[in-house]
Design an enzyme around this catalytic site. Structure first.
Site: not given
Length: 625
Positions: A2-5
């Protein structure tokens, strides 16, 4: 994963720029699929700049945000003066700098305290102004305070009639004015300063912030640090980071110069190099053996295109060698000198402060603590009559000309007692166990209905019933008594209680009941008492002792055995001012005894009094007229 960007701001460069320069250690991420930095090589103490709040097992941290330029200046000062005191650093770091602006109103001593010890608190307050129409306009809110919540808090006070001086409020915030809350006073006679001070004390327009600078140090252990300790720790971290960056750079320079040395050898022996490459099946070992090169140099030569070995390329190689050799010399000099390393750190901090810093948003203005307006000042001061029923239901009627007997009561419930006072005063209730309770008169339900049960707002003992009600000024004197014939006078302020459970006032004897209290109008008044046998006794109130609590003295000569068996008890009492008559009620009948008639009933305290006339010996109540 999750939360790659995430969208980064320009400020993120301060945290990430040196990440690839060998400045930090790397480790596996949560599932071991990637490597991540164990910490970020921040070029400024971001922990102080951004602030943070969190809680863990057995510990918590609360660090407010600060101004970048101020913190950078403090770091530079600490580099120059390692022995600087907290107060010296606070010439640069004046206090927290909150993103929403507003103003910090704590004293300097409070700020010094938490910067010195690492924990404490400070108060932030909204900023406001009065526009040309006399309206109060809130222009900035304390950090993490919602404008909608503030409006709800003010509106709730308006619904509870605690802000009679406010006509309206609304939110006029927009893109041009991110915060614009408008409070409209009822008239231009309203004291705006008093109003806004009240709102500071009762809403989130003023908020207290806890400070607990509990951080993990370079040794991996958490501890609470003051401002100097925290900056000193970060400067040590920064010194290590810059040293690692320089060492990393020095390693790259050495490797590049080593490669350039090999390239220069290849150029000077270009024909031989070309021959080896064309004829040898394994040119790399041959080059290493022929020219005494390293594997890195041989690999670099083999990967170089032929056209790059032109005359011009030799000049480029020699220029790059000279430039890199000079840079290597400078880096080695910095690493060898603590003073030069400190100077480099200082110059980088100053440059970052110039590029990324901004002006302080939060003003620091020492102001007095906000005071809420007393509830009695917010309530209209008008006459009221408090009416209590035998079932414990209470209500407040406007004015003093109301007859409580004419009010409607619930089935099976009748009038018990009434008291006349002002809406701004406390009403006191006495129960059958002798406990006293207090409630604001203005908070009682209107007499238009049948009232509310006192048991819903108070916590009397099981089985207790309310016997009477008192109201008036705190220093007014009232007479408290039981039907066993004991009593005393008391100042009303002694009966006030903040607790729902009240407080004990009268020691009620076995089998006795509390009589409805009566006010003592003047010091030369007389007390009238009548018992179940129809005996009436009058004597001076001055003969009755004044107490704060207790059983009191014997007022009427009732034998204890008869009182316990309830064969003879007091049924009513009244206090008569000089010249007043006494009205006696027997059922629906009434008679009035004039001051002349009352002379026949005068006596001394503890006597048994004189029998009333035949037909009037079953008395229900008496009252002065």
């Amino acid at each position: 994963m999750r939360y790659t960007e995430s969208r980064l701001t320009r400020y993120a460069d301060l945290l990430l720029d040196e990440l690839t320069d060998g400045t930090v250690d790397w480790g596996p991420n949560f599932d071991g699929s990637l490597e991540e930095p164990l910490m970020l090589p921040a070029r400024l103490p971001n922990l102080l700049l951004n602030g943070t709040s969190g809680i863990a097992v057995g510990m918590a941290t609360d660090i407010p945000p600060h101004n970048l330029r101020e913190v950078a200046a403090a770091c530079v000062h600490l580099l120059d003066e390692p022995d600087a005191t907290t107060r010296a650093l606070m010439k640069m770091v004046r206090g927290p700098d909150l993103p929403t602006g507003a103003e910090i109103v704590s004293s300097r001593d409070e700020l010094v305290a938490f910067y010195d010890k690492g924990n404490g608190s400070f108060r932030a307050r909204a900023t406001w102004e009065v526009d040309e129409d006399g309206r109060v306009v809130i222009t900035a809110l304390p950090f993490q305070v919602s404008g909608s919540k503030v409006l709800e808090q003010i509106a709730e006070q308006m619904r509870q009639k605690k802000l009679p001086m406010v006509e309206d409020l609304r939110d006029e915030s927009d893109h041009e004015n991110p915060t614009r809350l408008v409070i409209e006073p009822r008239s231009n006679r309203v004291d705006v300063e008093q109003l806004i001070t009240h709102l500071f004390a009762t809403t989130d327009l003023e908020r207290s912030y806890r400070v607990n600078m509990n951080v993990i140090g370079l040794d991996g252990r958490p501890r609470v640090m003051g401002l100097k300790a925290l900056l000193t720790e970060w400067l040590e971290f920064r010194r290590r980071t810059v040293r690692r960056r320089l060492e990393h750079r020095l390693d790259k320079l050495s490797r590049r110069l080593h490669i350039l040395d090999g390239m220069l050898i290849a150029y000077l022996n270009l024909d031989e190099v070309i021959r080896i490459i064309r004829r040898e099946e394994e040119p790399k070992p041959a080059l290493i053996k022929r020219f005494k090169l390293s594997e890195e140099q041989a690999e670099a030569i083999l990967e170089t295109k032929l056209r790059h070995l032109a005359k011009l390329e030799e000049m480029k190689i020699r220029d790059e060698q000279a430039r890199l050799a000079e840079e290597k010399k400078d880096v080695e000099a910095i690493l060898a000198s603590k003073a030069k390393l400190t100077k480099l750190i200082r110059s980088e901090i100053e440059a970052d402060a110039e590029e990324y810093g901004d002006e302080r948003r939060t003003r620091i203005v020492e102001r007095a603590a906000a005071q809420a307006i007393e509830e009695t000042e917010l309530v209209a001061n008008e006459p009221v009559t408090i009416v209590l029923s035998t079932g414990g239901w209470v209500r407040a009627a406007k004015g003093h000309d109301i007859d409580p007997l004419t009010l409607s009561y619930k089935t099976g419930d009748v009038f018990q007692a009434a008291a006349r006072g002002r809406s701004t005063q406390l009403a006191v209730f006495i129960d059958s166990t002798g406990r006293a309770y207090s409630l604001p008169a203005h908070s009682l339900p209107s007499a238009r209905g049948q009232g509310d049960p006192l048991s819903g707002r108070l916590d009397p003992p099981d089985g207790a019933k309310f016997a009477g009600v008192l109201i008036g000024e705190p220093d007014e004197q009232w007479l408290l008594a039981t039907d066993a014939g004991y009593g005393f006078t008391v100042r009303l302020k002694e009966l006030h209680s903040r607790n729902r459970a009240g407080k004990g006032v009268i020691n009620v004897g076995e089998g006795a009941l509390v009589l409805p209290p009566v006010p003592v109008a003047t010091a030369d008044a007389r007390l009238a008492l009548v018992n179940t046998e129809g005996r009436l006794l009058l004597f001076a109130v001055a003969d009755v002792p004044e107490l704060a609590r207790g059983k009191g003295n014997k007022l009427f000569g009732i034998p204890s055995a008869k009182a316990i068996a309830r064969e003879e008890v007091l049924v009513a009492m009244a206090v008569l001012a000089p010249g007043q008559s006494l009205r006696v009620w027997s059922g629906e009948r009434q008679m009035t005894l004039s001051p002349g008639d009352l002379k026949d009933y005068l006596g001394e305290r503890t006597q048994r009094g004189t029998m009333l006339s035949r037909g009037w010996r079953k008395v229900d109540r008496i009252e002065p007229v």
